[in-house]
Design an enzyme around this catalytic site. Structure first.
Site, short mmCIF file in Angstrom:
data_model
loop_
_atom_site.label_atom_id
_atom_site.label_comp_id
_atom_site.label_asym_id
_atom_site.label_seq_id
_atom_site.Cartn_x
_atom_site.Cartn_y
_atom_site.Cartn_z
N GLU A 100 2.50 11.07 10.18
CA GLU A 100 2.51 12.03 11.28
C GLU A 100 2.35 11.38 12.64
OE1 GLU A 100 3.79 14.43 10.26
OE2 GLU A 100 2.59 15.88 9.16
N HIS A 110 -4.88 9.39 4.23
CA HIS A 110 -3.92 9.97 3.28
C HIS A 110 -4.58 10.04 1.91
CE1 HIS A 110 -0.19 10.62 1.01
NE2 HIS A 110 0.26 11.10 2.15
N1 ACO Z 1 -10.31 11.06 10.64
C1 ACO Z 1 -11.63 10.96 10.39
N2 ACO Z 1 -12.15 10.97 9.14
C2 ACO Z 1 -11.30 11.09 8.12
C3 ACO Z 1 -9.91 11.19 8.32
C4 ACO Z 1 -9.43 11.17 9.64
N3 ACO Z 1 -8.12 11.27 9.91
N4 ACO Z 1 -9.28 11.30 7.12
C5 ACO Z 1 -10.27 11.29 6.21
N5 ACO Z 1 -11.47 11.16 6.80
C6 ACO Z 1 -12.78 11.08 6.16
C7 ACO Z 1 -13.22 12.48 5.73
O1 ACO Z 1 -13.97 13.13 6.73
C8 ACO Z 1 -14.03 12.19 4.48
O2 ACO Z 1 -15.32 11.80 4.88
P1 ACO Z 1 -16.63 12.34 4.06
O3 ACO Z 1 -16.46 11.77 2.68
O4 ACO Z 1 -17.77 11.74 4.83
O5 ACO Z 1 -16.55 13.81 4.10
C9 ACO Z 1 -13.34 10.95 3.88
O6 ACO Z 1 -12.63 10.33 4.95
C10 ACO Z 1 -12.35 11.32 2.81
O7 ACO Z 1 -11.58 12.39 3.26
P2 ACO Z 1 -10.89 13.45 2.31
O8 ACO Z 1 -10.65 14.71 3.08
O9 ACO Z 1 -11.59 13.55 1.00
O10 ACO Z 1 -9.54 12.74 2.03
P3 ACO Z 1 -8.27 13.45 1.56
O11 ACO Z 1 -7.58 12.50 0.71
O12 ACO Z 1 -8.52 14.78 0.98
O13 ACO Z 1 -7.55 13.70 2.97
C11 ACO Z 1 -6.04 13.93 4.69
C12 ACO Z 1 -6.30 13.31 3.32
C13 ACO Z 1 -6.13 15.44 4.57
C14 ACO Z 1 -4.63 13.57 5.14
C15 ACO Z 1 -7.07 13.41 5.71
O14 ACO Z 1 -7.01 12.01 5.79
C16 ACO Z 1 -6.93 14.04 7.08
O15 ACO Z 1 -7.45 15.14 7.30
N6 ACO Z 1 -6.20 13.37 8.03
C17 ACO Z 1 -5.99 13.93 9.35
C18 ACO Z 1 -4.87 14.98 9.30
C19 ACO Z 1 -3.50 14.35 9.07
O16 ACO Z 1 -3.17 13.30 9.60
N7 ACO Z 1 -2.69 15.05 8.27
C20 ACO Z 1 -1.34 14.60 7.89
C21 ACO Z 1 -1.35 13.97 6.54
S1 ACO Z 1 0.21 13.26 6.11
C22 ACO Z 1 1.09 14.51 5.45
O17 ACO Z 1 0.57 15.38 4.79
C23 ACO Z 1 2.50 14.61 5.71
#
Ligand code: ACO
Length: 357
Positions: free
Chosen positions: A302, A243
């Protein structure tokens, strides 16, 4: 900078997301005191308090007729529209509603996803849409329109807990989109459509369907580690984890897990599925800690959304639309707050392209 992390883009009295302590406050109330304790209409009356006389009784008196009014839009459901995904169909039907900044427009928009999502599910499966009823509460009516039969009180309570849990959540991507559009004075319908477009993406409200795909791919608890590790090795994100704001467990995950357990105790839900999900959650968290030791990646809303909506009988392609049915309360409240107190939102960009010689 690229994702506007830590930028304060609005002041709001609607909700506070405390990402370090895993707390969510909606209109002064901790999530735990709302979810499972009151109906979505009660929370809507808190969120929309500034709009007009929005007592819970008044919300109920307006929302049921609004459901009946939007149901008439289903006359426009043609073959082209039925070939769209559930979320795209919802977007198309909501776009037919008139724009405005008044309470009547707000009530139609608040009612619409709860009517359109079940109707689209049924019509795409070849069944007639079930009309709404003046006699039902909002969550009860949504389930009745999905199934053509009355839900049990435990099922209604579980859907209410879900709708309340997702009703508002600070300046998430869809709410921000709603505020930007509302700030141009385009009207609540345009603001809600922008929000729905943002919600649809898998990084926001499109994740719960893929959570079930992940559980299906795992199949049995003993395969969890192997399947999830392969997914991560392929460069995929594990849906339902991570998140932008929370650095600890998303409090909404626990609110929904508790709703699921109550439903299970009342004879609904699937205990085998829950056991599989708990193993997948444990293994996913362990793998994510190994992969990203410096970045806390915890369970988000989620993950248990997927299990709860599945237990209530919604097909996975409708999950984003059910999310919209709860979050529309927050979108409308933020659109109203923006119109009442805000200015045109118009940030700047830094030009990094070529310069004329
Ligand atoms: N699985 C694997 N790796 C992850 C995940 C995940 N679920 N979430 C983040 N990371 C990693 C990213 O790959 C990134 O790695 P890097 O720095 O080597 O590229 C690092 O953690 C940081 O990720 P960001 O994308 O910068 O984090 P951000 O805060 O933008 O992302 C998000 C938040 C979009 C929710 C992300 O965690 C994600 O894609 N989760 C999976 C999708 C999901 O569950 N979405 C629902 C969110 S809840 C809602 O909106 C209601």
């Amino acid at each position: 900078m690229s994702g506007l992390d830590d930028v304060i883009a609005a002041e709001t009295a609607l909700s506070e997301v405390d990402g370090l302590n895993g707390r969510l406050v909606i209109c002064g109330h901790e999530l735990q005191t709302l979810a499972g304790q009151c109906s979505w209409e009660a929370v809507l009356s808190l969120l929309l308090a500034g709009l007009s006389d929005m007592s819970e009784a008044n919300i109920r008196a307006r929302l049921a007729p609004a459901r009946i009014e939007v149901f008439h839009q289903l006359a426009h459901l043609d073959g082209d529209l039925l070939r769209l995904s559930n979320t795209e169909g919802l977007r198309a039907l909501m776009a037919r509603l008139p724009d405005g900044e008044d309470v009547d427009t707000a009530m139609l928009l608040a009612a619409a996803p709860a009517v359109f999502v079940p109707a689209l599910v049924r019509r795409k499966a070849g069944f007639a849409a079930i009309p709404p009823s003046l006699e039902h509460g909002h969550a009860e009516d949504m389930l009745a329109m999905l199934r053509g039969a009355m839900p049990t009180p435990a099922e209604t309570a579980a859907l209410d807990a879900y709708l309340v849990t997702v009703s508002d959540h600070g300046l998430n991507a869809s709410t921000f989109a709603a505020r930007v559009v509302a700030s141009t004075r385009a009207g609540y319908t345009s603001a809600v459509l922008a929000a729905l477009g943002a919600l649809k993406g898998p990084l926001h409200g499109g994740a719960p369907g893929p959570v079930l795909d992940m559980l299906d791919a795992v199949g049995k608890p003993e395969r969890a580690r192997e399947v999830l590790a392969a997914d991560l090795a392929a460069g995929n994100r594990l849906m339902g984890f991570g998140h932008r704001i929370y650095r600890v467990r998303d409090p909404r995950a626990d609110a929904l897990k508790s709703a699921l357990q109550h439903l299970g105790a009342a004879g609904g839900g699937n205990t085998e599925r829950l056991a599989l999900a708990e193993t997948v959650e444990r293994e996913a968290l362990a793998l994510l800690r190994q992969k990203k030791p410096d970045r806390p990646l915890e369970t988000n809303v989620e993950f248990f959304t997927a299990l709860l909506l599945e237990a209530l009988g919604f097909p996975r392609e409708a999950f984003t639309g059910v999310f919209a049915a709860g979050r529309v309360g927050g979108w409308l409240a933020h659109a109203h707050e923006q119109v009442a107190k805000g200015r045109l939102i118009r940030p700047q960009s830094r030009y990094i392209g070529p310069r004329a010689a």
